[in-house]
Scaffold this motif. Structure first.
Motif, PDB file in Angstrom:
ATOM      1  N   ARG A  29      76.494  24.768  91.732  1.00 51.19           N
ATOM      2  CA  ARG A  29      76.375  25.603  92.931  1.00 51.19           C
ATOM      3  C   ARG A  29      75.755  26.966  92.643  1.00 51.19           C
ATOM      4  N   PHE A  30      75.980  27.508  91.466  1.00 53.37           N
ATOM      5  CA  PHE A  30      75.514  28.873  91.181  1.00 53.37           C
ATOM      6  C   PHE A  30      74.164  28.883  90.450  1.00 53.37           C
ATOM      7  N   ALA A  31      74.030  28.039  89.436  1.00 53.54           N
ATOM      8  CA  ALA A  31      72.790  28.037  88.646  1.00 53.54           C
ATOM      9  C   ALA A  31      71.631  27.518  89.507  1.00 53.54           C
ATOM     10  N   PRO A  32      70.493  28.202  89.459  1.00 57.57           N
ATOM     11  CA  PRO A  32      69.368  27.728  90.274  1.00 57.57           C
ATOM     12  C   PRO A  32      68.803  26.401  89.750  1.00 57.57           C
ATOM     13  N   VAL A  33      68.170  25.668  90.658  1.00 58.43           N
ATOM     14  CA  VAL A  33      67.544  24.391  90.263  1.00 58.43           C
ATOM     15  C   VAL A  33      66.217  24.706  89.578  1.00 58.43           C
ATOM     16  N   GLU A  34      66.008  24.115  88.427  1.00 59.58           N
ATOM     17  CA  GLU A  34      64.782  24.371  87.657  1.00 59.58           C
ATOM     18  C   GLU A  34      63.575  23.828  88.424  1.00 59.58           C
ATOM     19  N   ARG A  35      62.478  24.628  88.470  1.00 58.39           N
ATOM     20  CA  ARG A  35      61.351  24.308  89.341  1.00 58.39           C
ATOM     21  C   ARG A  35      60.630  23.018  88.944  1.00 58.39           C
ATOM     22  N   THR A  36      60.425  22.823  87.639  1.00 56.41           N
ATOM     23  CA  THR A  36      59.630  21.671  87.195  1.00 56.41           C
ATOM     24  C   THR A  36      60.431  20.379  87.162  1.00 56.41           C
ATOM     25  N   MET A  37      61.629  20.442  86.585  1.00 57.13           N
ATOM     26  CA  MET A  37      62.386  19.212  86.355  1.00 57.13           C
ATOM     27  C   MET A  37      63.342  18.844  87.476  1.00 57.13           C
ATOM     28  N   PRO A  39      67.019  18.818  89.591  1.00 57.70           N
ATOM     29  CA  PRO A  39      68.455  18.822  89.220  1.00 57.70           C
ATOM     30  C   PRO A  39      68.761  18.182  87.865  1.00 57.70           C
ATOM     31  N   ILE A  40      67.884  17.301  87.380  1.00 62.93           N
ATOM     32  CA  ILE A  40      68.180  16.630  86.103  1.00 62.93           C
ATOM     33  C   ILE A  40      68.294  17.656  84.961  1.00 62.93           C
ATOM     34  N   GLN A  41      67.685  18.835  85.145  1.00 63.49           N
ATOM     35  CA  GLN A  41      67.759  19.884  84.115  1.00 63.49           C
ATOM     36  C   GLN A  41      69.196  20.344  83.888  1.00 63.49           C
ATOM     37  N   LYS A  42      70.081  20.105  84.871  1.00 63.15           N
ATOM     38  CA  LYS A  42      71.469  20.566  84.750  1.00 63.15           C
ATOM     39  C   LYS A  42      72.200  19.900  83.588  1.00 63.15           C
ATOM     40  N   ILE A  43      71.642  18.801  83.095  1.00 66.80           N
ATOM     41  CA  ILE A  43      72.203  18.157  81.896  1.00 66.80           C
ATOM     42  C   ILE A  43      72.196  19.131  80.718  1.00 66.80           C
ATOM     43  N   PHE A  44      71.246  20.059  80.734  1.00 67.87           N
ATOM     44  CA  PHE A  44      71.123  21.092  79.704  1.00 67.87           C
ATOM     45  C   PHE A  44      72.464  21.822  79.460  1.00 67.87           C
ATOM     46  N   TYR A  45      73.233  22.072  80.565  1.00 66.34           N
ATOM     47  CA  TYR A  45      74.499  22.802  80.436  1.00 66.34           C
ATOM     48  C   TYR A  45      75.597  21.966  79.764  1.00 66.34           C
ATOM     49  N   GLY A 177      64.073  31.739  70.860  1.00 64.38           N
ATOM     50  CA  GLY A 177      62.994  30.845  70.442  1.00 64.38           C
ATOM     51  C   GLY A 177      61.662  31.546  70.278  1.00 64.38           C
ATOM     52  N   GLY A 178      61.667  32.885  70.347  1.00 64.44           N
ATOM     53  CA  GLY A 178      60.425  33.637  70.169  1.00 64.44           C
ATOM     54  C   GLY A 178      59.686  33.823  71.484  1.00 64.44           C
ATOM     55  N   GLU A 179      58.368  34.068  71.370  1.00 66.62           N
ATOM     56  CA  GLU A 179      57.564  34.403  72.534  1.00 66.62           C
ATOM     57  C   GLU A 179      57.520  33.251  73.548  1.00 66.62           C
ATOM     58  N   GLY A 180      57.639  33.606  74.824  1.00 66.43           N
ATOM     59  CA  GLY A 180      57.526  32.577  75.868  1.00 66.43           C
ATOM     60  C   GLY A 180      58.826  31.863  76.159  1.00 66.43           C
ATOM     61  N   SER A 181      59.850  32.099  75.339  1.00 66.24           N
ATOM     62  CA  SER A 181      61.134  31.419  75.595  1.00 66.24           C
ATOM     63  C   SER A 181      61.999  32.342  76.446  1.00 66.24           C
ATOM     64  N   GLY A 182      63.082  31.795  76.990  1.00 70.64           N
ATOM     65  CA  GLY A 182      63.991  32.612  77.797  1.00 70.64           C
ATOM     66  C   GLY A 182      64.525  31.830  78.970  1.00 70.64           C
ATOM     67  N   LEU A 183      65.553  32.406  79.597  1.00 67.53           N
ATOM     68  CA  LEU A 183      66.216  31.741  80.714  1.00 67.53           C
ATOM     69  C   LEU A 183      66.377  32.721  81.865  1.00 67.53           C
ATOM     70  N   ASP A 184      66.412  32.177  83.072  1.00 67.83           N
ATOM     71  CA  ASP A 184      66.742  32.961  84.250  1.00 67.83           C
ATOM     72  C   ASP A 184      68.134  33.578  84.027  1.00 67.83           C
ATOM     73  N   PRO A 185      68.374  34.843  84.444  1.00 70.00           N
ATOM     74  CA  PRO A 185      69.692  35.470  84.163  1.00 70.00           C
ATOM     75  C   PRO A 185      70.876  34.645  84.653  1.00 70.00           C
ATOM     76  N   ARG A 186      70.744  33.988  85.832  1.00 67.09           N
ATOM     77  CA  ARG A 186      71.873  33.191  86.339  1.00 67.09           C
ATOM     78  C   ARG A 186      72.066  31.941  85.483  1.00 67.09           C
ATOM     79  N   MET A 187      70.952  31.365  85.043  1.00 62.69           N
ATOM     80  CA  MET A 187      71.046  30.183  84.158  1.00 62.69           C
ATOM     81  C   MET A 187      71.699  30.577  82.836  1.00 62.69           C
ATOM     82  N   LYS A 188      71.318  31.773  82.353  1.00 59.81           N
ATOM     83  CA  LYS A 188      71.863  32.250  81.068  1.00 59.81           C
ATOM     84  C   LYS A 188      73.381  32.441  81.178  1.00 59.81           C
ATOM     85  N   LEU A 189      73.819  33.022  82.308  1.00 55.17           N
ATOM     86  CA  LEU A 189      75.255  33.249  82.522  1.00 55.17           C
ATOM     87  C   LEU A 189      76.015  31.916  82.515  1.00 55.17           C
TER      88      LEU A 189
END
Lengths: 229, 89
Positions: A29-37, A39-45, A177-189
């Motif tokens: 409910r809180f983490a945003p849905v990843e644009r490319t993948m 809802p299946i990206q939620k497996i990441f958590y 992971g260096g340059e180009g890596s990172g997460l949306d702040p809500r995803m990171k939380l």
């Protein structure tokens, strides 16, 4: 002492149950849905915290195995075996959730990529560890499984570094992971919250299994004494 | 294998089944085109989120039930040890 311990265990179980439900709420409910993948990206958590817990569990097995070989204290062997079993459980979750994500995103369930292959090898090493514990008797079992616990852990840094050392299909690290890596702040939380819940889950399972192991040993000693004339 | 251990493995089996359920439901509705290979050309159909949530809920429930079974087994062993020690006296 026992009553206090049982109370702490009960509190931990209730707290963990609440945190697990909260984690699901945050993921869906809180983490945003990843644009490319999608809802299946939620497996990441689930996938990444499971991998973290598996590594942590195998590290604890490694430490407890070393201290067992030095001190020969049964409690260290109990910690090593409990942690290895929990590590296996989470390593299995990693190996199951990975392909579930891979099929819709890559179009295939499995590929013999260095990260995937080294993780599978890690899983087999700890299957061997648990088989040794099931089939060998007494002190030989503890010593041999401690040796496997120490050498098996050498594969963990290899699994972790595999995506940095070789060209792989597995995604590059999104954190640190260096340059180009990172997460949306809500995803990171949500990710760090999930990491905390999984780590607490690991701690509670190992705590209960270690206690159970020592109680079983005490009960068998008492039963043995009763049998003796 | 003692009774409590058998009971503790049952929720784990439940968790494994829930993961298998996730596999089927999460993949159903996706085309086989790789998102990484060219998202614009082959946009995957979103996975069924409620099934995904349900499956993860089952996994959590399975793991929590495993913990509860361990906790119950611990309490039973403590009671058994207490009885044995009383008989010793």
């Amino acid at each position: 002492m026992n009553r206090n311990r049982a109370l702490i265990d009960s509190i931990l179980l209730i707290l963990l149950g609440a945190l697990m439900v909260a984690d699901l709420f945050l993921i869906f409910r809180f983490a945003p849905v990843e644009r490319t993948m999608g809802p299946i990206q939620k497996i990441f958590y689930f996938h990444v915290p499971s991998a973290w817990v598996a590594f942590l569990a195998f590290f604890v097995t490694f430490l407890a195995s070393v201290t067992y070989l030095v001190t020969k204290r049964e409690s260290h062997d109990c910690v090593a075996s409990s942690s290895a079993a929990v590590g296996m459980l989470f390593c299995t979750i990693v190996l199951v959730t990975g392909p579930i994500w891979g099929k819709p995103v890559w179009g295939i369930w499995w590929t013999w990529d260095p990260r995937l292959t080294s993780t599978l090898v890690l899983w087999f090493i700890y299957v061997a560890y648990l088989l040794i514990r099931s089939y060998l008797p007494g002190a030989r079992r503890a010593t041999l499984s401690a040796v496997v616990g120490i050498f098996g852990f050498l594969n963990v840094p290899l699994v972790y570094m595999s995506i940095r050392w070789w060209r792989t299909q597995h995604p590059q690290p999104v954190l640190a992971g260096g340059e180009g890596s990172g997460l949306d702040p809500r995803m990171k939380l949500v990710f760090f919250f999930s990491l905390f819940v999984f780590t607490l889950l690991y701690y509670v399972i190992v705590r209960l299994r270690v206690r159970l192991g020592s109680l079983e040993a005490r009960a068998s000693r008492l039963l043995e004494e009763r049998r003796l004339p | 294998m003692t009774g409590w251990k058998r009971r503790a493995y049952a929720p784990l089996a439940l968790a494994a089944m829930a993961l298998a359920l996730t596999a089927v439901t999460a993949v159903a509705g996706h085309d086989t085109g790789s998102a990484a290979a060219g998202y614009a050309g082959a946009r995957p159909v979103p996975a069924n989120t409620s099934y995904l949530l349900g499956a993860f809920l089952f996994v959590w429930a399975g793991l929590w039930a495993y913990l509860a079974a361990l906790h119950k087994g611990q309490r039973r062993l403590e009671r058994m040890i207490g009885r044995l020690e009383e008989k010793e006296k």
